[in-house]
Structure formats: C-alpha cells, structure tokens
Write a protein that holds these residues in place. Structure first.
Motif, PDB file in Angstrom:
ATOM      1  N   ALA A   1      17.562  -8.169  22.439  1.00 14.22           N
ATOM      2  CA  ALA A   1      17.419  -6.927  23.209  1.00 14.22           C
ATOM      3  C   ALA A   1      16.051  -6.281  23.018  1.00 14.22           C
ATOM      4  O   ALA A   1      15.754  -5.264  23.646  1.00 14.22           O
ATOM      5  CB  ALA A   1      18.507  -5.946  22.779  1.00 14.22           C
ATOM      6  N   ALA A   2      15.232  -6.855  22.111  1.00  7.35           N
ATOM      7  CA  ALA A   2      13.949  -6.260  21.706  1.00  7.35           C
ATOM      8  C   ALA A   2      14.163  -4.882  21.071  1.00  7.35           C
ATOM      9  O   ALA A   2      13.311  -3.998  21.135  1.00  7.35           O
ATOM     10  CB  ALA A   2      12.968  -6.163  22.877  1.00  7.35           C
ATOM     11  N   ILE A   3      15.347  -4.717  20.457  1.00  4.64           N
ATOM     12  CA  ILE A   3      15.617  -3.477  19.711  1.00  4.64           C
ATOM     13  C   ILE A   3      14.993  -3.592  18.322  1.00  4.64           C
ATOM     14  O   ILE A   3      14.261  -2.718  17.868  1.00  4.64           O
ATOM     15  CB  ILE A   3      17.146  -3.229  19.607  1.00  4.64           C
ATOM     16  N   TYR A   4      15.282  -4.702  17.657  1.00  6.20           N
ATOM     17  CA  TYR A   4      14.747  -4.887  16.308  1.00  6.20           C
ATOM     18  C   TYR A   4      14.748  -6.363  15.930  1.00  6.20           C
ATOM     19  O   TYR A   4      15.784  -7.021  15.979  1.00  6.20           O
ATOM     20  CB  TYR A   4      15.581  -4.088  15.296  1.00  6.20           C
ATOM     21  N   GLY A   5      13.583  -6.855  15.561  1.00  5.25           N
ATOM     22  CA  GLY A   5      13.427  -8.234  15.103  1.00  5.25           C
ATOM     23  C   GLY A   5      12.155  -8.305  14.277  1.00  5.25           C
ATOM     24  O   GLY A   5      11.553  -7.264  13.985  1.00  5.25           O
ATOM     25  N   PRO A   6      11.720  -9.495  13.908  1.00  5.13           N
ATOM     26  CA  PRO A   6      10.508  -9.615  13.062  1.00  5.13           C
ATOM     27  C   PRO A   6       9.279  -8.922  13.665  1.00  5.13           C
ATOM     28  O   PRO A   6       8.485  -8.321  12.944  1.00  5.13           O
ATOM     29  CB  PRO A   6      10.278 -11.129  12.989  1.00  5.13           C
ATOM     30  N   ARG A   7       9.151  -8.987  14.990  1.00  2.88           N
ATOM     31  CA  ARG A   7       7.988  -8.372  15.624  1.00  2.88           C
ATOM     32  C   ARG A   7       8.018  -6.845  15.479  1.00  2.88           C
ATOM     33  O   ARG A   7       7.039  -6.224  15.081  1.00  2.88           O
ATOM     34  CB  ARG A   7       7.970  -8.740  17.115  1.00  2.88           C
ATOM     35  N   GLU A   8       9.172  -6.260  15.794  1.00  6.45           N
ATOM     36  CA  GLU A   8       9.297  -4.794  15.663  1.00  6.45           C
ATOM     37  C   GLU A   8       9.141  -4.395  14.195  1.00  6.45           C
ATOM     38  O   GLU A   8       8.550  -3.366  13.888  1.00  6.45           O
ATOM     39  CB  GLU A   8      10.670  -4.307  16.184  1.00  6.45           C
ATOM     40  N   HIS A   9       9.697  -5.233  13.293  1.00  9.82           N
ATOM     41  CA  HIS A   9       9.605  -4.894  11.869  1.00  9.82           C
ATOM     42  C   HIS A   9       8.142  -4.855  11.408  1.00  9.82           C
ATOM     43  O   HIS A   9       7.723  -3.906  10.741  1.00  9.82           O
ATOM     44  CB  HIS A   9      10.405  -5.890  11.025  1.00  9.82           C
ATOM     45  N   ALA A  10       7.379  -5.881  11.791  1.00 19.25           N
ATOM     46  CA  ALA A  10       5.974  -5.946  11.357  1.00 19.25           C
ATOM     47  C   ALA A  10       5.144  -4.825  11.984  1.00 19.25           C
ATOM     48  O   ALA A  10       4.369  -4.151  11.303  1.00 19.25           O
ATOM     49  CB  ALA A  10       5.384  -7.306  11.718  1.00 19.25           C
ATOM     50  N   ARG A  11       5.330  -4.616  13.274  1.00 20.02           N
ATOM     51  CA  ARG A  11       4.450  -3.702  14.005  1.00 20.02           C
ATOM     52  C   ARG A  11       4.903  -2.244  13.920  1.00 20.02           C
ATOM     53  O   ARG A  11       4.128  -1.356  13.586  1.00 20.02           O
ATOM     54  CB  ARG A  11       4.399  -4.158  15.469  1.00 20.02           C
ATOM     55  N   ASP A  12       6.175  -2.019  14.225  1.00 16.24           N
ATOM     56  CA  ASP A  12       6.649  -0.635  14.367  1.00 16.24           C
ATOM     57  C   ASP A  12       7.187  -0.042  13.073  1.00 16.24           C
ATOM     58  O   ASP A  12       7.379   1.168  12.984  1.00 16.24           O
ATOM     59  CB  ASP A  12       7.747  -0.571  15.444  1.00 16.24           C
ATOM     60  N   VAL A  13       7.489  -0.913  12.102  1.00 12.34           N
ATOM     61  CA  VAL A  13       8.019  -0.400  10.836  1.00 12.34           C
ATOM     62  C   VAL A  13       6.946  -0.496   9.747  1.00 12.34           C
ATOM     63  O   VAL A  13       6.429   0.524   9.291  1.00 12.34           O
ATOM     64  CB  VAL A  13       9.305  -1.157  10.416  1.00 12.34           C
ATOM     65  N   VAL A  14       6.606  -1.730   9.357  1.00 14.05           N
ATOM     66  CA  VAL A  14       5.706  -1.893   8.208  1.00 14.05           C
ATOM     67  C   VAL A  14       4.325  -1.292   8.490  1.00 14.05           C
ATOM     68  O   VAL A  14       3.841  -0.460   7.720  1.00 14.05           O
ATOM     69  CB  VAL A  14       5.584  -3.387   7.807  1.00 14.05           C
ATOM     70  N   GLN A  15       3.720  -1.688   9.602  1.00  8.51           N
ATOM     71  CA  GLN A  15       2.368  -1.189   9.862  1.00  8.51           C
ATOM     72  C   GLN A  15       2.364   0.328  10.070  1.00  8.51           C
ATOM     73  O   GLN A  15       1.457   1.019   9.626  1.00  8.51           O
ATOM     74  CB  GLN A  15       1.738  -1.918  11.062  1.00  8.51           C
ATOM     75  N   HIS A  16       3.406   0.826  10.713  1.00  6.80           N
ATOM     76  CA  HIS A  16       3.511   2.275  10.935  1.00  6.80           C
ATOM     77  C   HIS A  16       3.558   3.020   9.599  1.00  6.80           C
ATOM     78  O   HIS A  16       2.849   4.007   9.390  1.00  6.80           O
ATOM     79  CB  HIS A  16       4.761   2.577  11.761  1.00  6.80           C
ATOM     80  N   ALA A  17       4.385   2.513   8.686  1.00  5.30           N
ATOM     81  CA  ALA A  17       4.508   3.174   7.378  1.00  5.30           C
ATOM     82  C   ALA A  17       3.208   3.046   6.585  1.00  5.30           C
ATOM     83  O   ALA A  17       2.757   4.018   5.961  1.00  5.30           O
ATOM     84  CB  ALA A  17       5.675   2.576   6.602  1.00  5.30           C
ATOM     85  N   LEU A  18       2.601   1.871   6.623  1.00  4.92           N
ATOM     86  CA  LEU A  18       1.346   1.672   5.876  1.00  4.92           C
ATOM     87  C   LEU A  18       0.246   2.590   6.402  1.00  4.92           C
ATOM     88  O   LEU A  18      -0.515   3.174   5.624  1.00  4.92           O
ATOM     89  CB  LEU A  18       0.902   0.208   5.931  1.00  4.92           C
ATOM     90  N   ASP A  19       0.172   2.731   7.717  1.00  3.47           N
ATOM     91  CA  ASP A  19      -0.815   3.661   8.300  1.00  3.47           C
ATOM     92  C   ASP A  19      -0.580   5.065   7.745  1.00  3.47           C
ATOM     93  O   ASP A  19      -1.520   5.772   7.382  1.00  3.47           O
ATOM     94  CB  ASP A  19      -0.666   3.733   9.828  1.00  3.47           C
ATOM     95  N   ASN A  20       0.690   5.453   7.696  1.00  6.80           N
ATOM     96  CA  ASN A  20       1.021   6.788   7.220  1.00  6.80           C
ATOM     97  C   ASN A  20       0.784   6.980   5.731  1.00  6.80           C
ATOM     98  O   ASN A  20       0.643   8.100   5.262  1.00  6.80           O
ATOM     99  CB  ASN A  20       2.485   7.109   7.534  1.00  6.80           C
ATOM    100  N   LEU A  21       0.787   5.885   5.004  1.00 10.07           N
ATOM    101  CA  LEU A  21       0.574   5.981   3.557  1.00 10.07           C
ATOM    102  C   LEU A  21      -0.889   5.759   3.178  1.00 10.07           C
ATOM    103  O   LEU A  21      -1.237   5.819   2.003  1.00 10.07           O
ATOM    104  CB  LEU A  21       1.477   4.980   2.825  1.00 10.07           C
ATOM    105  N   GLY A  22      -1.731   5.492   4.170  1.00 11.62           N
ATOM    106  CA  GLY A  22      -3.154   5.361   3.892  1.00 11.62           C
ATOM    107  C   GLY A  22      -3.606   3.950   3.552  1.00 11.62           C
ATOM    108  O   GLY A  22      -4.645   3.763   2.914  1.00 11.62           O
ATOM    109  N   PHE A  23      -2.837   2.933   3.974  1.00 10.00           N
ATOM    110  CA  PHE A  23      -3.233   1.552   3.714  1.00 10.00           C
ATOM    111  C   PHE A  23      -3.700   0.878   4.982  1.00 10.00           C
ATOM    112  O   PHE A  23      -3.151   1.110   6.054  1.00 10.00           O
ATOM    113  CB  PHE A  23      -2.055   0.746   3.156  1.00 10.00           C
ATOM    114  N   ALA A  24      -4.691  -0.018   4.821  1.00 13.00           N
ATOM    115  CA  ALA A  24      -5.213  -0.728   5.985  1.00 13.00           C
ATOM    116  C   ALA A  24      -4.141  -1.662   6.538  1.00 13.00           C
ATOM    117  O   ALA A  24      -3.726  -1.537   7.679  1.00 13.00           O
ATOM    118  CB  ALA A  24      -6.460  -1.509   5.609  1.00 13.00           C
ATOM    119  N   ASN A  25      -3.682  -2.585   5.745  1.00  9.98           N
ATOM    120  CA  ASN A  25      -2.614  -3.480   6.183  1.00  9.98           C
ATOM    121  C   ASN A  25      -1.999  -4.167   4.977  1.00  9.98           C
ATOM    122  O   ASN A  25      -2.487  -4.071   3.855  1.00  9.98           O
ATOM    123  CB  ASN A  25      -3.100  -4.505   7.214  1.00  9.98           C
ATOM    124  N   ARG A  26      -0.928  -4.888   5.259  1.00 14.46           N
ATOM    125  CA  ARG A  26      -0.145  -5.503   4.191  1.00 14.46           C
ATOM    126  C   ARG A  26      -0.965  -6.504   3.377  1.00 14.46           C
ATOM    127  O   ARG A  26      -0.847  -6.572   2.160  1.00 14.46           O
ATOM    128  CB  ARG A  26       1.052  -6.175   4.857  1.00 14.46           C
TER     129      ARG A  26
END
Ligand code: FE2
Ligand code: FE2
Length: 358
Positions: A264-289
């Motif tokens: 459904a494109a609700i949640y999968g590896p792509r959403e996890h990497a882009r919309d979850v992990v990268q979003h949180a890292l941006d908010n915490l002041g990190f460039a990337n994983r």
C-alpha cells in the motif's frame, strides 16, 4: 622519513577535540536531564489536555463508517488494532525501569493513556467496518493477549531512542492510511476505500503520534547533549536492531499485515529509511546514518580528575551547535510554562551548559 611540519600540524588538527570535554559531573548531568524531562512532561500534559483531548467513542461518527472497505483495508485496521492493544505491556514493562524518574515515569503513564485510546479507536474502526464479527474481534484480542510484549532494551536511554523511531514510524503509518481514506492513493486495491470517518480517525491519531515523537526527540537531545558518546552508541545500536513493536509479539496474521502495508506504500523499508530514520536524524542534528556509524569509531572517552569518563572528541557528521541550541530552546519553553504557573518563583528549571562558550 621524518614527517614534515605540515604533516605534523595536520595530525594535531585532526586529533584536536571537535567539542571540548564536558564541564559537568555525572550527578549534575543526571539532575539536568531529570529536570528537563520533568519540565517537558509538565508542559506536555498542559498542551495535551488543551489541544488533543479527544475521545475514541464520541468524537467520531462511527454509525457512518463504511461497511464495504476492501479486504486490504480490513487487514490494515486489524493490524493497527493488534499492535496498539498491547498497551498494558508497553506501559508496565518500561515503567519498571524508569520508575525512579519523576518526569519519565509520570509522562509514561500519560503516554499510556493516549495509547490506550488508540487501541480503542482501532477496535471501534474494526468493529464498525461490519466485516469482523464482535465475538471474533473479542477472540482475536484474547488470542493476542496470550502473548506479552517485552522491552527490546532494558536501558532507559536506549528506550528513548527506540521510541523516537517507533513513534515516527507509527505516525507515518497513520498519515499514509489517512491519504488512502481521503481517496489520494493510486493503488487500485484501495480505489473504494474513501471514508471521511476513517480519514479523521487516522489523522487524529497521527497527531498524537507526532506529539509522542516530539517528546522523545526532546528527551533524546538531552541525552545527546549531556552524554554524547553513550547516547550515540545507544542510537546506533537501536538503529541497527530496530523492529516495530508488532514484530516482537505473536500476531497471527502479522506477516500478511506487513505485506499489505508494504504494497500500500504505507510503510516498508523505503518509508522507514526516508521518512522515519532520516527524518529523525535530521531532527537530532545528524547528517546521515552512515556518518554516525563511521564516526562512532572515533569517539574516545578519557577519565577526568574525579574518575568520571568524559567525551574527548565528537566526530564530524553531527551538528553539535544545533543540539545545544535546541536544548536551550527546550529549557526556554519549560521556563515559559513555569513562569505562567509560578514555579519560576519557587523552584525554576534552569539550563546549565555542559561545554564552555566557543
Ligand atoms: Fe499509538
Ligand atoms: Fe504513540
């Protein structure tokens, strides 16, 4: 061959601490984290009661909920319900390890009360879909509760990072479901799932998850600011071993649910990497994983004169000044709340920097 002068200077520059050693003792840092958590919790409750005081029964027009949702949507509703209904375990398990912290334990009980209404909201949605018989739904819940959710990490600092990613992932799940219910999905299996009641439910619950995510982000920043080396190590471990709560309990149709939200494109590896992990890292002041994982090898800790271990170096790839600025802003927000109540006159929460001015 002797290294030339430039080479020596370059080496010295390379080894020079990027962030000076912390100024504060462990006791003082722990006190400040606790004060920050407590102040944030007090602010949070006032805001939650004012802006998000919804009821899963009375605030939704359940009688108008569609009775002809697709089998895929029913699978999704049941999956959301299944994950949220482990709330007694989510509350009790973590409460045991944070019970001595006023701020964190009281927040956790409040958080649990918000998660409890999520479970009831998805229960209602599944029930009013008309496609799961009331007794079957009760049996399903009974079967789920045969299993018990347990903590993925026992350490309160690790759990802060876990909840950062978990809350954001949950928010993303609900936001994408709201898009389907608004008729904005291009997936053919959801062509007949437009439903304003479902859209509202998914939207309202996503706002709660956003508030949870923000609380845990602020908490994570406190640890990153006062205990950077330990906090980064915790975050990397959580990132490497992360699994959603539903994957840690026996939900009979969970693989089917995962496949449905993935397609459904609700949640999968792509959403996890882009919309979850990268979003949180941006908010915490990190460039990337990757930058974090490379950089963690370069963190060193040295003992100070009291035998406390302090961070001697923080790698590139972390925007440290932005963390400090955000922590200052958090204490500013707490101060405004405390000014309003009057705490400022009797027992103010005050920011204390861990690093000398640069
Ligand atoms: Fe929730
Ligand atoms: Fe949540």
């Amino acid at each position: 061959m002797e290294p030339n002068e430039d080479e020596i200077i370059r080496k010295i520059e390379e080894d020079r601490p990027k962030i000076p050693a912390g100024l504060l003792t462990r006791e003082e840092k722990d006190r400040l984290i606790e004060r920050g958590m407590l102040g944030l919790y007090r602010w949070y409750v006032a805001r939650s009661q004012e802006h998000r005081n919804w009821n899963p029964d009375k605030d939704f027009d359940w009688k108008s909920f569609r009775k002809d949702h697709s089998p895929e949507m029913i699978q999704i509703l049941k999956g959301f319900f299944a994950v949220e209904q482990y709330v007694p375990d989510y509350v009790t398990s973590l409460l045991h390890v944070i019970r001595t912290s006023h701020g964190r334990s009281h927040f956790h009980i409040r958080w649990g009360s918000e998660e409890e209404r999520h479970a009831d909201l998805w229960y209602n949605a599944t029930l009013f879909s008309g496609q799961v018989k009331p007794n079957d739904l009760k049996d399903y819940m009974g079967a789920l509760r045969q299993d018990q959710w347990t903590l993925p990490w026992q350490d309160p600092m690790y759990m802060i990072f876990y909840t950062v990613f978990q809350e954001r992932a949950t928010q993303v799940n609900y936001l994408n479901t709201a898009l389907i219910a608004k008729g904005l999905s291009n997936k053919p299996q959801f062509a007949n799932d437009t439903d304003p009641v479902l859209a509202k439910a998914a939207q309202v619950i996503a706002v709660d998850e956003a508030a949870h995510y923000n609380f845990f982000l602020e908490g994570a920043r406190l640890y990153l600011y006062y205990y950077p080396a330990q906090a980064i190590e915790a975050m990397v471990d959580v990132l490497q071993n992360f699994a959603m709560p539903g994957a840690r309990v026996h939900i009979p149709d969970y693989p089917k649910f995962e496949e449905t939200v993935y397609k459904a494109a609700i949640y999968g590896p792509r959403e996890h990497a882009r919309d979850v992990v990268q979003h949180a890292l941006d908010n915490l002041g990190f460039a990337n994983r990757k930058a974090i994982e490379n950089g963690i090898k370069r963190i060193r800790q040295v003992p100070d004169e009291n035998g406390n271990f302090v961070d001697s170096q923080i790698f590139e790839g972390i925007d440290y000044p932005s963390i400090e600025q955000k922590v200052r802003q958090l204490f500013g927000r707490i101060k405004r709340h405390e000014d309003e109540v009057g705490f400022t006159q009797v027992d103010p929460t005050e920011f204390v920097p861990n690093y000398p001015e640069r």
